[in-house]
Write an enzyme that holds these catalytic residues in place. Structure first.
Site, PDB file in Angstrom:
ATOM      1  N   LYS A  80     -99.546 113.126  30.398  1.00 64.99           N
ATOM      2  CA  LYS A  80    -100.257 113.434  29.154  1.00 64.99           C
ATOM      3  C   LYS A  80     -99.387 114.287  28.239  1.00 64.99           C
ATOM      4  CE  LYS A  80    -104.575 115.665  27.622  1.00 64.99           C
ATOM      5  NZ  LYS A  80    -105.764 116.416  28.102  1.00 64.99           N
ATOM      6  N   SER A 155    -109.750 114.565  26.409  1.00 66.97           N
ATOM      7  CA  SER A 155    -108.515 114.436  25.667  1.00 66.97           C
ATOM      8  C   SER A 155    -107.424 113.635  26.389  1.00 66.97           C
ATOM      9  CB  SER A 155    -107.982 115.828  25.321  1.00 66.97           C
ATOM     10  OG  SER A 155    -107.737 116.592  26.502  1.00 66.97           O
ATOM     11  N   SER A 179    -112.057 116.488  30.059  1.00 65.26           N
ATOM     12  CA  SER A 179    -110.936 115.770  29.446  1.00 65.26           C
ATOM     13  C   SER A 179    -110.190 114.838  30.386  1.00 65.26           C
ATOM     14  CB  SER A 179    -109.941 116.765  28.818  1.00 65.26           C
ATOM     15  OG  SER A 179    -110.463 117.286  27.619  1.00 65.26           O
TER      16      SER A 179
END
Length: 485
Positions: A80, A155, A179
């Site tokens: 990520k 996210s 997330s």
């Protein structure tokens, strides 16, 4: 080769060791799938092709000599874009970090590399990880591989989308309010929010690059196409950082059960504080029925001795304080001024954000004491059960919505609900620091994936992951989105 695109990381590691596939072949497969994908997916946003191919070749040569670096030897993975990677751009979706190339890996990334993983790219996220969708001005919008007009969540949306689309083998995401779990649910993959504190978060943005203090509530955790992948990654990732490692080590307990029927399973699928869409609820109920038929011991009435609404209020107090701590003085000053202008009776979410995000330390300590009391309640609760099954998010993947974040809504059975209802169910585990694993359990009537949230006692991550693995034997499990099969 096409079959490898949708294999789990644990299966791929075994295949690499057995010589069924090479690291270079896997890497080239993922790179080809990324290049061929519809631009509307936009999951992997930065590549390090040259270095990754060199490392993959070296990994293959080492295996030919009978040498393996570690548990992830030769496995190509992505990370990520909020998590720093040495020599590879890490932006956290922020334009002022568009050229940020870290000179060291985040601690978790370093552990993955030390175990032999090859980081070949970064996956998209919202600005500083602050949304339940994945869009930013640096890289644009990531689509859901099941339907490009839908969000992959946030996210860690790029992480889940890349996994579901067969563009990577394993992902490292992060989670403060779902997330990891929200995207796993939206995209039909597995995701694990670890017990708070067992995986170092140094090198995550936020806080700003170079900061050493961890952010309250925040964790980093793995996503994969199989529950086994989460356990494989956790074994590599979990443990004290260098400073704490001088004096202590981590020894997580084994799973509480050795078979599905060994687990005492509580089920909490609905609550007026956060209604769940009937299409999602039907899939969750079917999964519980399948568990019952498979011999699991189910209790649909066992609840902790607090309300979801009250737990969420404590979570808000801690979350809002955590997410404003790194703001620039100018921005924080604006929030403080607005908080001081509030009328005493104002109590909407925005008012709470302003008050809690600018609270005095004394008020934060009171919220922290509330959290400690919730942790005690959870300890008592998990004496009577081993696992709690609950929803992840009230709906299937939402449509892209990049309007003003304070005015967004979601729709649950035709009723307009607050956009941030999406963090209520995940917030229970975040507030108390509990482990929570999301496992795909089927498709809703709209053809989109549904994941169930498997919560467990603090530090008993092995139980939630093991239960998710056994759940896949009776219902659900990862399946490729039709456009990427």
């Amino acid at each position: 080769m096409a079959d490898w695109a949708h294999a789990g990381a644990a299966r791929l590691v075994a295949a690499l060791e057995a010589g069924e596939v090479s690291s270079r072949e896997l890497l080239d497969l993922y790179l080809a799938r990324i290049e061929a994908a519809d631009p509307a997916l936009n999951a992997v946003v930065t590549l390090d092709t040259e270095s990754a191919r060199r490392l993959a070749g070296e990994a293959d040569e080492a295996l030919a000599r009978g040498e393996a670096t570690g548990a992830l030897h030769g496995l190509p993975i992505t990370i990520k874009d909020t998590i720093e990677t040495e020599g590879l751009r890490t932006t956290a979706g922020a334009p002022w970090l568009g050229g940020h190339v870290p000179d060291r890996d985040a601690t978790a990334v370093a552990r993955l590399k030390a175990a032999g993983a090859i980081v070949f790219g970064k996956t998209n996220c919202p600005l500083l990880g602050g949304d339940a969708q994945s869009e930013n001005v640096v890289f644009g919008t990531t689509g859901n591989p099941w339907a490009f007009d839908r969000s992959p969540g946030g996210s860690s949306g790029g992480s889940a989308a890349a996994l579901a689309a067969g563009q990577t083998s394993l992902e490292l995401g992060s989670d403060i309010g779902g997330s990891v779990r929200n995207p796993a649910h939206f995209c039909g993959v597995y995701g694990h929010k670890p017990s708070f504190g067992i995986i170092p978060t140094r090198g995550h943005i936020p806080p700003p690059p170079g900061d050493l203090s961890p952010v309250d509530l925040a964790v980093v955790g793995p996503l994969g196409r199989a529950a086994e992948d989460l356990g494989l990654a956790l074994d590599v990732l979990a443990g004290p950082d260098d400073a704490d490692g001088t004096a202590w080590h981590l020894d997580l307990p084994p799973p509480r059960g050795r078979a599905l029927a060994d687990y005492r399973v509580a089920v909490w699928l609905e609550d007026p504080a956060c209604p769940v869409d009937s299409a999602v609820g039907a899939v969750l109920s079917d999964a519980v029925d399948a568990l019952t038929d498979a011999g699991a011991v189910i209790d649909s009435r066992l609840r902790p001795d607090f309300s979801l609404a009250d737990a969420h209020r404590t979570y808000q107090r801690l979350l809002y304080a955590a997410t404003t701590s790194g703001l620039a003085n100018r921005v924080y000053g604006t929030l403080l001024a607005k908080a001081q202008e509030l009328e005493p009776e104002e109590d909407g979410r925005n008012a709470r954000y302003l008050r809690d995000g600018t609270a005095r330390h004394r008020d934060w300590l009171a919220a922290d004491e509330e959290r400690a009391r919730y942790r005690d309640r959870w300890r008592d609760y998990f004496r009577d059960c081993d696992i709690l099954l609950c929803p992840t998010v009230p709906t299937t993947a939402i449509r892209h919505d990049h309007s003003n974040i304070n005015r967004r809504t979601i729709t649950v059975d035709g009723e307009t609900r607050d956009y941030w209802d999406q963090i209520i169910w995940p917030g229970m585990a975040s507030m108390a620091g509990l482990p929570a694993t999301v496992a795909p359990v089927g498709l809703a009537s709209d053809g989109l994936p549904v994941g169930i949230q498997v919560m467990g006692p603090y530090l008993e991550d092995a139980s939630t992951i093991d239960f998710a693995r056994r759940l896949a034997e009776v219902v659900g499990g990862y399946e490729p989105p039709p456009a990427f099969a």
